[in-house]
Scaffold this active site. Sequence first.
Site, short mmCIF file in Angstrom:
data_model
loop_
_atom_site.label_atom_id
_atom_site.label_comp_id
_atom_site.label_asym_id
_atom_site.label_seq_id
_atom_site.Cartn_x
_atom_site.Cartn_y
_atom_site.Cartn_z
CG HIS A 64 -55.65 81.26 15.02
ND1 HIS A 64 -55.00 82.19 14.24
CD2 HIS A 64 -55.91 81.88 16.20
CE1 HIS A 64 -54.89 83.33 14.92
NE2 HIS A 64 -55.43 83.17 16.10
N GLY A 65 -55.19 76.72 13.73
CA GLY A 65 -55.70 75.35 13.76
C GLY A 65 -55.57 74.65 12.43
#
Length: 526
Positions: free
Chosen positions: A330-331
């Site tokens: 996700h990041g």
Amino acid sequence: MLFNSYPFIFIFLPLVTFIFFQISRYSNIFASAWLVSASLFFYGWWNPNYLILLLSSIIVNYSLGVWLIRVLRNSGKCTKSKSILIIGLVFDLSLLGYYKYTNFFINNLNVLTGLDWKVNNIILPLGISFFTFTQIAFLVDAYRGEVKGYNFIHYLLFITYFPHLIAGPIIHHKEMIPQFENSNTYKFNYQNLAVGLTVFFMGLFKKTVLADGIAPHAVVVYSIADSGQILTFLEAWLGAFCYAFQLYFDFSGYSDMAIGCSLFLGIRLPLNFHSPYKSVNIIEFWRRWHMTLSQFLRDYLYIPLGGNRYGIIWQYVNLLITMTLGGVWHGAGWNYLLWGVLHGMFLTVNHLWQNIRISMGHDLKHSTAIGRLLGCILTVFAFVFSLALFRTKDLNSAEIMVEGMLALNGVSLPLEWKNQLGILESYLTFLGLTFQKLNARVTDTGFSSDAFKWLIYLALIIWLLPNSQQIMQKYFPAIAPYKGEVNYTNMLLWRPNLLWSLLTSIITIIGVVNITKVSEFLYYQF
């Protein structure tokens, strides 16, 4: 180009659909080539320079896949076939790692070593996580002998297909390419258009009215945390719930719009979002939230790691590894990594509890209404608490959110409530609660009052109404609808009649009118 923009809705989508079916009258392969061209234009609208990156990734993966298929056909699984797979995986993960994690790695290395290495700020290409994972699945399945070979135009369309390219779902070649090869796909169908329009504009309404409507209440709280100011218990939880509802309707809206506009073209995308806040435990939650990512992580990471084949301890270890990497997907940040670890721990506890119940002779297939209600409440609060890590910009901001949510800064109620509570005010004061002017304010009426109203309205929609797939269940707008949900009564099902035409027209007008500014979908950044 955004789904929730006038150029996409009134120019790009109608033009692409019309020309696609006109070309289909003469040639299916040229119609597919038209969709490829339109998809590349759609992607290049953001930054044409990254088209080279996208096409390079596609050519390399397709070439390796074809090579792998030929080697397996001639020699079976051997050292050479494994080497080809490794080359492909290294290429894909290196590409993803460079663009997504280089800045994070260099910054942390500088902190640890005291160095001052400089690197130009690398802009994350849109959709790189999605088209990379899609192609990793293709290569792994080719190595397993599950791919016989595909036409290059169809493979190109499979990767670039615009409804999924930017923010998912993560599509699978077994689901999509047979549709591209099916001649019926290229025949215009009025039912597909009617169902697609309804689902698309349901999604637009969710995005522009519901998600964007509650967004300012989430932004104001997280901005306070990001600026280093403290948050009270009420502010932190209200802000987290506002973001949870914003994320819910933003992702649900995008998923509906992707399914809807794809159905215009006679192509069904896999279901990616199905009322996850109705889940009774965190295991079920991850079967309903970003369903295609969960399936990818299960099939291409958790199971290859061993899954639950080597005992309970290794199952829990594999869950932690899988969810940690899912968090990092996700990041690039420690907060995303810890968010993944936290959900790995949630899943581990959930599996442990189920194992304890089984050992006590409980039947997990049977439950009580109060048990399901309590399970749903616990699941939602656990997820909302985890958003303290997911939404904040760094660990310092996350710490501020967590301190507020754990009431470490005290429990203060909004000052504007003091004169509205009557005799209850003195009782609350006796219990130690204080009244103060909260930092978080969106309008003059106060943050808390407006936020509460939004949360109540959206909660009623989430928990009392059927979702779009349930409303349209007779027409199967998506692949593999979720089978765990009880079907709704006929009264709530969509029908091609005057009443539903009026309802669709109303939500369409409201959704379109509320396109007042550029508002990207939250999953664009992943």
